[in-house]
Write a protein that holds these residues in place. Structure first.
Motif, PDB file in Angstrom:
ATOM      1  N   MET A  82       0.877  -1.281  -0.088  1.00 48.46           N
ATOM      2  CA  MET A  82       0.109  -0.168  -0.094  1.00 48.46           C
ATOM      3  C   MET A  82       0.850   1.267   0.084  1.00 48.46           C
ATOM      4  SD  MET A  82      -2.873  -1.173   2.967  1.00 48.46           S
ATOM      5  CE  MET A  82      -3.976  -0.198   2.340  1.00 48.46           C
ATOM      6  N   VAL A  83       0.666   2.140  -0.966  1.00 47.52           N
ATOM      7  CA  VAL A  83       1.431   3.303  -1.183  1.00 47.52           C
ATOM      8  C   VAL A  83       0.326   4.446  -1.001  1.00 47.52           C
ATOM      9  CG1 VAL A  83       2.960   4.644  -2.538  1.00 47.52           C
ATOM     10  CG2 VAL A  83       3.257   2.236  -2.657  1.00 47.52           C
ATOM     11  N   ARG A  84       0.466   5.351   0.023  1.00 47.64           N
ATOM     12  CA  ARG A  84      -0.376   6.473   0.345  1.00 47.64           C
ATOM     13  C   ARG A  84      -1.913   6.122  -0.038  1.00 47.64           C
ATOM     14  NH1 ARG A  84       1.177  11.956   0.892  1.00 47.64           N
ATOM     15  NH2 ARG A  84       3.053  11.486  -0.121  1.00 47.64           N
ATOM     16  N   PRO A  85      -2.252   4.941   0.800  1.00 47.22           N
ATOM     17  CA  PRO A  85      -3.776   4.515   0.633  1.00 47.22           C
ATOM     18  C   PRO A  85      -4.702   5.573   0.872  1.00 47.22           C
ATOM     19  CG  PRO A  85      -2.714   3.598   2.556  1.00 47.22           C
ATOM     20  CD  PRO A  85      -1.643   4.253   1.872  1.00 47.22           C
ATOM     21  N   SER A  86      -5.803   5.494   0.328  1.00 45.38           N
ATOM     22  CA  SER A  86      -7.112   6.133   0.709  1.00 45.38           C
ATOM     23  C   SER A  86      -7.685   5.814   2.101  1.00 45.38           C
ATOM     24  CB  SER A  86      -7.942   6.548  -0.465  1.00 45.38           C
ATOM     25  OG  SER A  86      -8.379   5.271  -0.651  1.00 45.38           O
ATOM     26  N   SER A  87      -8.691   6.413   2.183  1.00 43.19           N
ATOM     27  CA  SER A  87      -9.506   5.796   3.508  1.00 43.19           C
ATOM     28  C   SER A  87     -10.229   4.477   3.213  1.00 43.19           C
ATOM     29  CB  SER A  87     -10.434   6.778   4.125  1.00 43.19           C
ATOM     30  OG  SER A  87      -9.642   8.160   4.802  1.00 43.19           O
ATOM     31  N   ASP A  88     -10.635   4.430   2.029  1.00 45.91           N
ATOM     32  CA  ASP A  88     -11.666   3.330   1.358  1.00 45.91           C
ATOM     33  C   ASP A  88     -10.732   2.191   1.480  1.00 45.91           C
ATOM     34  OD1 ASP A  88     -13.772   4.932   1.542  1.00 45.91           O
ATOM     35  OD2 ASP A  88     -13.726   5.607  -0.635  1.00 45.91           O
ATOM     36  N   GLU A  89      -9.532   2.351   0.807  1.00 45.82           N
ATOM     37  CA  GLU A  89      -8.523   1.208   0.544  1.00 45.82           C
ATOM     38  C   GLU A  89      -8.055   0.763   2.034  1.00 45.82           C
ATOM     39  OE1 GLU A  89      -6.452   2.665  -3.703  1.00 45.82           O
ATOM     40  OE2 GLU A  89      -5.651   3.308  -1.818  1.00 45.82           O
ATOM     41  N   ILE A  90      -7.800   1.570   2.929  1.00 48.30           N
ATOM     42  CA  ILE A  90      -7.420   1.351   4.244  1.00 48.30           C
ATOM     43  C   ILE A  90      -8.731   0.183   5.105  1.00 48.30           C
ATOM     44  CG2 ILE A  90      -6.890   1.816   6.673  1.00 48.30           C
ATOM     45  CD1 ILE A  90      -5.427   4.081   5.373  1.00 48.30           C
ATOM     46  N   ASP A  91      -9.768   0.800   4.763  1.00 47.58           N
ATOM     47  CA  ASP A  91     -11.132  -0.099   5.364  1.00 47.58           C
ATOM     48  C   ASP A  91     -10.943  -1.271   4.692  1.00 47.58           C
ATOM     49  OD1 ASP A  91     -13.379   0.192   7.073  1.00 47.58           O
ATOM     50  OD2 ASP A  91     -14.326  -0.181   4.920  1.00 47.58           O
ATOM     51  N   ALA A  92     -11.148  -1.332   3.340  1.00 46.34           N
ATOM     52  CA  ALA A  92     -11.297  -2.612   2.692  1.00 46.34           C
ATOM     53  C   ALA A  92     -10.216  -3.765   2.772  1.00 46.34           C
ATOM     54  CB  ALA A  92     -11.306  -2.174   1.050  1.00 46.34           C
ATOM     55  N   ILE A  93      -8.925  -3.260   3.066  1.00 38.14           N
ATOM     56  CA  ILE A  93      -7.738  -4.077   3.437  1.00 38.14           C
ATOM     57  C   ILE A  93      -7.729  -4.456   4.625  1.00 38.14           C
ATOM     58  CG2 ILE A  93      -5.372  -4.608   3.397  1.00 38.14           C
ATOM     59  CD1 ILE A  93      -6.071  -4.611   0.658  1.00 38.14           C
ATOM     60  N   ALA A  94      -8.220  -3.563   5.799  1.00 40.05           N
ATOM     61  CA  ALA A  94      -8.531  -3.984   7.125  1.00 40.05           C
ATOM     62  C   ALA A  94      -9.337  -5.145   7.270  1.00 40.05           C
ATOM     63  CB  ALA A  94      -8.558  -2.784   8.055  1.00 40.05           C
ATOM     64  N   ARG A  95     -10.582  -5.008   6.692  1.00 33.73           N
ATOM     65  CA  ARG A  95     -11.555  -6.027   6.666  1.00 33.73           C
ATOM     66  C   ARG A  95     -10.964  -7.321   5.910  1.00 33.73           C
ATOM     67  NH1 ARG A  95     -15.143  -4.856   3.650  1.00 33.73           N
ATOM     68  NH2 ARG A  95     -14.996  -2.689   3.214  1.00 33.73           N
ATOM     69  N   ALA A  96     -10.584  -7.367   5.039  1.00 38.04           N
ATOM     70  CA  ALA A  96     -10.047  -8.510   4.347  1.00 38.04           C
ATOM     71  C   ALA A  96      -9.070  -9.328   4.971  1.00 38.04           C
ATOM     72  CB  ALA A  96      -9.467  -8.178   2.868  1.00 38.04           C
ATOM     73  N   ALA A  97      -7.910  -8.595   5.687  1.00 41.73           N
ATOM     74  CA  ALA A  97      -6.939  -9.035   6.257  1.00 41.73           C
ATOM     75  C   ALA A  97      -7.127  -9.190   7.711  1.00 41.73           C
ATOM     76  CB  ALA A  97      -5.604  -8.609   6.075  1.00 41.73           C
ATOM     77  N   HIS A  98      -8.168  -8.817   8.226  1.00 41.04           N
ATOM     78  CA  HIS A  98      -8.763  -8.955   9.533  1.00 41.04           C
ATOM     79  C   HIS A  98      -7.696  -8.258  10.675  1.00 41.04           C
ATOM     80  CE1 HIS A  98     -11.906 -11.646   8.453  1.00 41.04           C
ATOM     81  NE2 HIS A  98     -10.949 -12.429   7.808  1.00 41.04           N
ATOM     82  N   VAL A  99      -7.042  -7.062  10.414  1.00 44.39           N
ATOM     83  CA  VAL A  99      -6.203  -6.280  10.862  1.00 44.39           C
ATOM     84  C   VAL A  99      -6.856  -4.911  11.257  1.00 44.39           C
ATOM     85  CG1 VAL A  99      -4.097  -7.492   9.930  1.00 44.39           C
ATOM     86  CG2 VAL A  99      -4.947  -5.449   9.271  1.00 44.39           C
ATOM     87  N   GLU A 100      -6.334  -4.138  12.678  1.00 44.98           N
ATOM     88  CA  GLU A 100      -6.875  -3.029  12.876  1.00 44.98           C
ATOM     89  C   GLU A 100      -6.511  -1.876  12.085  1.00 44.98           C
ATOM     90  OE1 GLU A 100      -8.770  -2.638  15.493  1.00 44.98           O
ATOM     91  OE2 GLU A 100      -8.599  -4.714  16.008  1.00 44.98           O
ATOM     92  N   GLU A 101      -7.407  -1.028  11.527  1.00 49.02           N
ATOM     93  CA  GLU A 101      -7.078  -0.063  10.848  1.00 49.02           C
ATOM     94  C   GLU A 101      -6.051   1.044  11.338  1.00 49.02           C
ATOM     95  OE1 GLU A 101     -10.164   2.659   9.387  1.00 49.02           O
ATOM     96  OE2 GLU A 101     -11.686   0.838   9.057  1.00 49.02           O
ATOM     97  N   GLU A 102      -5.961   0.931  12.715  1.00 52.79           N
ATOM     98  CA  GLU A 102      -4.845   1.878  13.466  1.00 52.79           C
ATOM     99  C   GLU A 102      -3.374   1.047  12.884  1.00 52.79           C
ATOM    100  OE1 GLU A 102      -7.473   0.903  14.629  1.00 52.79           O
ATOM    101  OE2 GLU A 102      -8.477   2.692  15.121  1.00 52.79           O
ATOM    102  N   PHE A 103      -3.256   0.045  12.846  1.00 55.10           N
ATOM    103  CA  PHE A 103      -1.981  -0.440  12.262  1.00 55.10           C
ATOM    104  C   PHE A 103      -1.504  -0.066  10.957  1.00 55.10           C
ATOM    105  CE2 PHE A 103      -1.407  -4.646  15.075  1.00 55.10           C
ATOM    106  CZ  PHE A 103      -1.591  -4.076  16.125  1.00 55.10           C
ATOM    107  N   ILE A 104      -2.563  -0.119   9.985  1.00 60.84           N
ATOM    108  CA  ILE A 104      -2.229   0.479   8.652  1.00 60.84           C
ATOM    109  C   ILE A 104      -1.936   1.976   8.773  1.00 60.84           C
ATOM    110  CG2 ILE A 104      -3.273   0.510   6.200  1.00 60.84           C
ATOM    111  CD1 ILE A 104      -4.864  -1.937   6.786  1.00 60.84           C
ATOM    112  N   ARG A 105      -2.974   2.936   9.392  1.00 57.65           N
ATOM    113  CA  ARG A 105      -2.765   4.317   9.633  1.00 57.65           C
ATOM    114  C   ARG A 105      -1.261   4.585  10.066  1.00 57.65           C
ATOM    115  NH1 ARG A 105      -7.565   6.481   7.753  1.00 57.65           N
ATOM    116  NH2 ARG A 105      -9.307   5.169   7.724  1.00 57.65           N
ATOM    117  N   ALA A 106      -0.826   4.123  10.987  1.00 60.06           N
ATOM    118  CA  ALA A 106       0.264   4.249  11.654  1.00 60.06           C
ATOM    119  C   ALA A 106       1.334   4.651  11.011  1.00 60.06           C
ATOM    120  CB  ALA A 106       0.744   3.186  12.763  1.00 60.06           C
ATOM    121  N   ALA A 107       1.794   4.168   9.922  1.00 59.32           N
ATOM    122  CA  ALA A 107       2.924   4.323   9.095  1.00 59.32           C
ATOM    123  C   ALA A 107       2.733   5.458   8.269  1.00 59.32           C
ATOM    124  CB  ALA A 107       3.348   3.176   8.170  1.00 59.32           C
TER     125      ALA A 107
END
Length: 312
Positions: free
Chosen positions: A26-51
């Protein structure tokens, strides 16, 4: 931008969507992309947004069977058109290890991850999550070393023309390299601490072969820290020497100007005397060459005295 890769028949292959055992870049993902990947991979959105915070420091965090690792990666910040010099900085990159996938998140597209995606790195298996993460860390460490060598080459090139120039261009370039080394030193030390935590095996299950890869990465990180320290010391000493050379050249110029001023003052004094209206006149005032001869003699005498005292 979101890309999906998976090792198929020993090669890293781009996929159309999320699957088990894949790598999500993921390179500079949008909010929708973060939400979709978080649900598909079963991870917290905060983990993705941290970086996505450019000021985020290197750290490792776990929650249940998911892991977040943030490390700093080197980036080329600016290219100089005139001499090809470069300025470097660092940027946080997040590595999220989910139940069946690995997610990398960064604000900029990295050469490190792009080389893995293009198959330039051998032995990559995205399904082996722990090994894949350590292979990324090894590539990050290697990239730091490569960029440090580039800094050393830029420094050597600038140093060749440094002492013959009184312009600010070389000094500004050296300041840019010094700034890059400061960024590298701080980021490398943070990465070292993070890797040491992972090496203890408390945040991620380690296998023997995987441990070897992480230890290699840690060795290269420590080597990069040492190189950055050495280059910083050399650069600091060179800049001090450069300042001394500039100051010495300025003193030489001022000395030459002072000598010329003293010598050129003598004709002004002589012609000033002979230009005054004095009753009876001065000796030799009826001959135009007498003041000229006295001026030349005075200039030569002043130059000889200054020469004797090594002031010319």
């Amino acid at each position: 931008m979101v890309e999906f890769y998976k090792t198929v028949d020993g090669r890293v292959t781009e996929m159309e969507g999320f699957t088990e055992g894949c790598w999500v870049n993921m390179v500079r993902p949008s909010s929708d992309e973060i939400d979709a990947i978080a649900r598909a991979a079963h991870v917290e959105e905060e983990f993705i947004r941290a970086a996505l915070d450019p000021e985020e420091s290197s750290r490792v965090e776990t929650e249940e069977d998911r892991l977040l690792m943030i490390i700093d990666i080197p980036m080329v910040e600016k290219n100089s058109v005139e001499d090809g010099g470069q300025m470097f900085s660092t940027l946080p990159m997040g590595i999220v290890v989910g139940q069946s996938s690995v997610i990398t998140v960064c604000l900029e597209d990295s050469v490190i991850l792009r080389s893995i995606a293009e198959g330039a790195v051998k032995g990559v298996h995205t399904a082996l999550r722990t090994r894949f993460v350590f292979q990324i860390l090894l590539r990050v460490a290697g990239r730091f070393l490569k960029n440090l060598r580039m800094i050393e080459r830029d420094f050597s090139r600038i140093e060749k023309r440094l002492y013959d120039s009184l312009k600010n261009e070389e000094l500004i370039q050296l300041l840019g390299l010094s700034k890059s080394l400061v960024y590298f030193s701080a980021s490398l030390k943070g990465n070292e601490v993070t890797m040491e935590k992972v090496l203890r095996g408390r945040v991620l299950k380690l296998y023997e072969d995987d441990r070897d890869i992480l230890e290699d990465a840690l060795i290269e990180i420590r080597q990069a820290i040492e190189m950055a320290g050495i280059y910083s010391s050399i650069l600091s000493g060179t800049m001090d020497a450069y300042a001394s050379v500039v100051s010495n050249n300025l003193n030489i110029i001022m000395k030459v100007l002072t000598v010329l001023t003293i010598i050129m003052t003598i004709p002004n004094i002589i012609f000033g005397f002979y230009g005054m209206n004095i009753d009876g006149g001065l000796p030799g005032s009826f001959f135009w060459w007498i003041p000229l001869l006295i001026s030349v003699g005075g200039c030569f005498l002043a130059w000889f005295m200054l020469k004797k005292k090594n002031l010319d």
